[in-house]
Design a protein around this motif. Structure first.
Motif, PDB file in Angstrom:
ATOM      1  N   GLN A 109      21.292  -2.897  -4.782  1.00 61.04           N
ATOM      2  CA  GLN A 109      20.998  -4.327  -4.926  1.00 61.04           C
ATOM      3  C   GLN A 109      19.513  -4.551  -4.762  1.00 61.04           C
ATOM      4  N   LYS A 110      19.016  -5.579  -5.396  1.00 63.56           N
ATOM      5  CA  LYS A 110      17.584  -5.864  -5.325  1.00 63.56           C
ATOM      6  C   LYS A 110      17.161  -6.134  -3.868  1.00 63.56           C
ATOM      7  N   ILE A 111      16.067  -5.486  -3.456  1.00 62.12           N
ATOM      8  CA  ILE A 111      15.567  -5.708  -2.089  1.00 62.12           C
ATOM      9  C   ILE A 111      14.897  -7.078  -2.040  1.00 62.12           C
ATOM     10  N   LYS A 112      15.297  -7.909  -1.079  1.00 67.96           N
ATOM     11  CA  LYS A 112      14.735  -9.260  -0.979  1.00 67.96           C
ATOM     12  C   LYS A 112      13.582  -9.265   0.027  1.00 67.96           C
ATOM     13  N   LYS A 113      12.581 -10.070  -0.261  1.00 70.07           N
ATOM     14  CA  LYS A 113      11.483 -10.238   0.704  1.00 70.07           C
ATOM     15  C   LYS A 113      12.001 -11.128   1.819  1.00 70.07           C
ATOM     16  N   ASP A 114      11.758 -10.702   3.056  1.00 67.27           N
ATOM     17  CA  ASP A 114      12.245 -11.619   4.106  1.00 67.27           C
ATOM     18  C   ASP A 114      11.115 -12.467   4.674  1.00 67.27           C
ATOM     19  N   THR A 125       8.638 -11.734   6.476  1.00 64.33           N
ATOM     20  CA  THR A 125       7.964 -11.311   7.698  1.00 64.33           C
ATOM     21  C   THR A 125       7.422  -9.891   7.578  1.00 64.33           C
ATOM     22  N   GLN A 126       8.163  -9.006   6.937  1.00 60.61           N
ATOM     23  CA  GLN A 126       7.660  -7.631   6.850  1.00 60.61           C
ATOM     24  C   GLN A 126       7.918  -7.005   5.483  1.00 60.61           C
ATOM     25  N   ILE A 127       7.089  -6.004   5.150  1.00 61.58           N
ATOM     26  CA  ILE A 127       7.239  -5.300   3.873  1.00 61.58           C
ATOM     27  C   ILE A 127       8.394  -4.311   4.011  1.00 61.58           C
ATOM     28  N   ALA A 128       9.246  -4.242   2.992  1.00 57.29           N
ATOM     29  CA  ALA A 128      10.388  -3.324   3.046  1.00 57.29           C
ATOM     30  C   ALA A 128       9.886  -1.896   3.225  1.00 57.29           C
ATOM     31  N   PRO A 129      10.399  -1.161   4.206  1.00 59.32           N
ATOM     32  CA  PRO A 129       9.930   0.222   4.390  1.00 59.32           C
ATOM     33  C   PRO A 129      10.362   1.102   3.216  1.00 59.32           C
ATOM     34  N   LEU A 130       9.464   2.012   2.819  1.00 61.75           N
ATOM     35  CA  LEU A 130       9.781   2.879   1.686  1.00 61.75           C
ATOM     36  C   LEU A 130       9.663   4.323   2.143  1.00 61.75           C
ATOM     37  N   GLU A 131      10.795   4.941   2.355  1.00 62.91           N
ATOM     38  CA  GLU A 131      10.765   6.350   2.763  1.00 62.91           C
ATOM     39  C   GLU A 131      10.839   7.224   1.518  1.00 62.91           C
ATOM     40  N   LEU A 132       9.978   8.223   1.473  1.00 67.27           N
ATOM     41  CA  LEU A 132       9.905   9.043   0.264  1.00 67.27           C
ATOM     42  C   LEU A 132      10.436  10.458   0.497  1.00 67.27           C
ATOM     43  N   ALA A 133      11.038  11.007  -0.530  1.00 66.77           N
ATOM     44  CA  ALA A 133      11.447  12.421  -0.496  1.00 66.77           C
ATOM     45  C   ALA A 133      10.746  13.110  -1.655  1.00 66.77           C
TER      46      ALA A 133
END
Ligand code: CTP
Length: 404
Positions: free
Chosen positions: A293-298, A300-308
Motif C-alpha cells: 500500500q502507498k506509504i502515507k506522510k504522517d 512528523t517524520q520521514i518514512a524509514p527506508l531500509e535497504l538490502a
C-alpha cells in the motif's frame, strides 16, 4: 507483375565479369537491364558482350552527345525501378557517399530518385578500412541496400571479407528490392550465426511502495545497440531489459523485467548462452520492506527506508555452472577508470570489462568513450557513437569466439 527494369552500373574490378552472368539471370527472370559501364569497368568487360546479353545499348560516357540526345543522364538515372552497382568498388561508393559526380556512373548515383543496391567487391583491407566502412554507413543511412560481400579467397591472393556474392544471390536481392523488401541483409556476412548471446540493458526499478521506486539514469541505448549489432551479425540474441523507452531491435528475443532479482532469474532462465554481455545498470540496492500500500506522510517524520543489496548478476553468471564461454561486463566510472575496471574484472571473474567514463553526459547521450580491459590488455577506444561502439564490440566478439 508489370515489367521491371534496373539500371546496372558495372564498375572496375575483377568481379565485373560476374555482371555478365547477372544480366543473363535477370533476363531469364523477366527483368530488363540498362547498363552503364565505367571507364575502369571497360577494362574488364566490353560494351559488346554486355550489349549482346542485355539486347540493349550500353552507356559509357557522360559527355557523349548522341547519348544525351537519346536519353539525358538525369533521365537515365530515373528510367528504372532500381539502380544496382556490380561490382561496387571502394572508389565508386566513396564518390557516392560524398556526392561526387565526375562521370556517368557517379552522376547517375547522385541524380537518381530510385533505391540503390550495392554488391561490394574489394580487397579485405580496403573493405575493413574505416573510410570504406564510414562511406557504407553513410549510404546505408540514406537508404541504400547492400548484398554481401562474403568471406573467401580473393583475386589478389588474400583471404577475408570483400569477395562479391554470386550473381544468383545478387539476382535474388534485386528481386527482393524490386518487391519493396528492404531487409535483404540475410545475404550479408553472418559470423555470429548459431551463437546465443544474452544481453542485459537499461536500469532496474526497485519498488518502495506501489507508486515509488529506486532506479538510475540508464537509457538502455548502449545495450540495445549491442543487441542490434549482434543480431545483425546473425546471433540469436536474448535481451533482458529493464524499463526503457526504445523500440526493440528486429529479430531479438525480448524479456522485460523490472527488478534486479527478476533480471537475474530471466538471465538464468535464458542459459545456456555462448556469450553474456552485462550492460544493464542494475540498481545496487532495493527497499527491504516494500509495501503493497502507498506509504502515507504522517507530517512528523520521514518514512524509514531500509535497504538490502541486490544480487550481482554479472558475478553470478561468471561463476555459474552453465557459464557462457565469454562473459563481458561494463564498468561505469567517473574517475581512475582503468584501475577500477581492472579491480572489477578480478572481483566479478568476467573475461572482459568495457570501462565507461561516465563523468560527462554518457548516460542518456549518444556517444561513449570506452576502454576494453582484459586480463593482459588495456585498449582505449576513441570517442564514438554508441552504435559504432556496439558494432566494434560485436565484431571483436565474433573474432574471439572463433566465428570470424
Ligand atoms: N552488475 C550486475 N549486477 C549488479 C551490479 C552490477 O550485473 N547488481 C554489472 C553491470 O551490468 C556491469 C558491471 O556489473 O556490467 C559493473 O557495474 P557497475 O555499476 O559499474 O559496478 P558495481 O558492481 O555496481 O560497482 P560500483 O557501483 O561500486 O562501481
Amino acid at each position: 507483375m508489370s515489367e521491371k527494369r534496373i539500371v546496372l552500373i558495372i564498375a572496375g574490378g575483377i568481379a565485373a565479369f560476374k555482371s555478365l552472368l547477372l544480366i543473363r539471370l535477370l533476363s531469364k527472370r523477366g527483368i530488363k537491364t540498362t547498363t552503364i559501364l565505367t571507364k575502369a569497368g571497360a577494362e574488364f568487360v566490353t560494351p559488346l558482350s554486355i550489349g549482346a546479353l542485355s539486347g540493349e545499348r550500353v552507356f559509357t560516357d557522360l559527355f557523349s552527345l548522341s547519348d544525351e540526345a537519346e536519353m539525358g543522364h538525369i533521365e537515365l538515372s530515373r528510367s528504372a525501378d532500381l539502380v544496382v552497382v556490380v561490382p561496387a568498388t571502394a572508389d565508386l561508393m566513396a564518390k557516392a557517399a560524398n556526392g561526387l559526380a565526375n562521370d556517368l556512373a557517379s552522376t547517375t548515383l547522385l541524380a537518381t530518385d530510385k533505391r540503390v543496391l550495392y554488391a561490394p567487391a574489394m580487397n579485405v583491407r580496403m573493405w575493413e578500412h574505416a573510410a570504406t566502412q564510414e562511406n557504407i554507413e553513410t549510404l546505408r543511412t540514406r537508404g541504400a541496400l547492400f548484398v554481401g560481400p562474403v568471406e573467401g579467397d580473393m583475386a589478389c591472393g588474400e583471404y577475408g571479407f570483400g569477395r562479391m556474392v554470386e550473381p544468383e544471390q545478387i539476382a535474388d536481392a534485386i528481386e527482393k528490392a524490386l518487391a519493396g523488401i528492404t531487409h535483404i541483409d540475410d545475404l550479408a556476412p553472418k559470423p555470429l550465426k548459431g551463437k546465443h548471446i544474452l544481453i542485459t540493458a537499461g536500469p532496474t526499478r526497485e519498488p518502495i511502495d506501489p507508486v515509488r521506486y529506486l532506479s538510475n539514469h540508464s537509457s538502455g541505448k548502449q545495450g540495445y545497440a549491442i543487441a542490434r549489432a549482434c543480431a545483425e551479425l546473425g546471433a540469436n540474441v536474448s535481451l533482458v531489459s529493464g524499463p526503457v523507452s526504445i523500440t526493440p531491435p528486429q529479430g531479438v528475443n525480448m524479456v522485460y523485467i523490472e527488478t534486479a532479482r527478476d533480471m537475474l532469474a530471466a538471465c538464468e532462465a535464458a542459459l545456456p548462452a555462448d556469450v553474456f554481455i552485462s550492460v544493464a545498470a542494475v540498481a545496487d540496492w532495493r527497499a527491504m520492506n516494500a509495501t503493497s500500500q502507498k506509504i502515507k506522510k504522517d507530517g512528523t517524520q520521514i518514512a524509514p527506508l531500509e535497504l538490502a543489496e541486490n544480487p550481482d548478476i554479472l558475478k553470478t553468471l561468471s561463476s555459474h555452472k552453465n557459464r557462457p564461454s565469454l562473459v563481458v561486463g561494463f564498468a561505469a566510472e567517473t574517475n581512475d577508470v582503468t584501475s577500477h575496471a581492472q579491480a572489477k574484472l578480478a572481483k566479478k571473474k568476467c573475461d572482459w570489462i568495457i570501462a565507461n567514463d561516465v563523468s560527462g553526459d554518457v548516460m542518456g547521450g549518444d556517444h561513449n568513450t570506452m576502454i576494453l580491459v582484459t586480463e593482459n590488455q588495456i585498449e582505449p577506444w576513441p570517442l564514438m557513437s554508441k552504435q559504432k561502439a556496439a558494432e566494434k564490440l560485436a565484431a571483436i566478439i565474433a573474432k574471439e569466439i572463433g566465428a570470424l
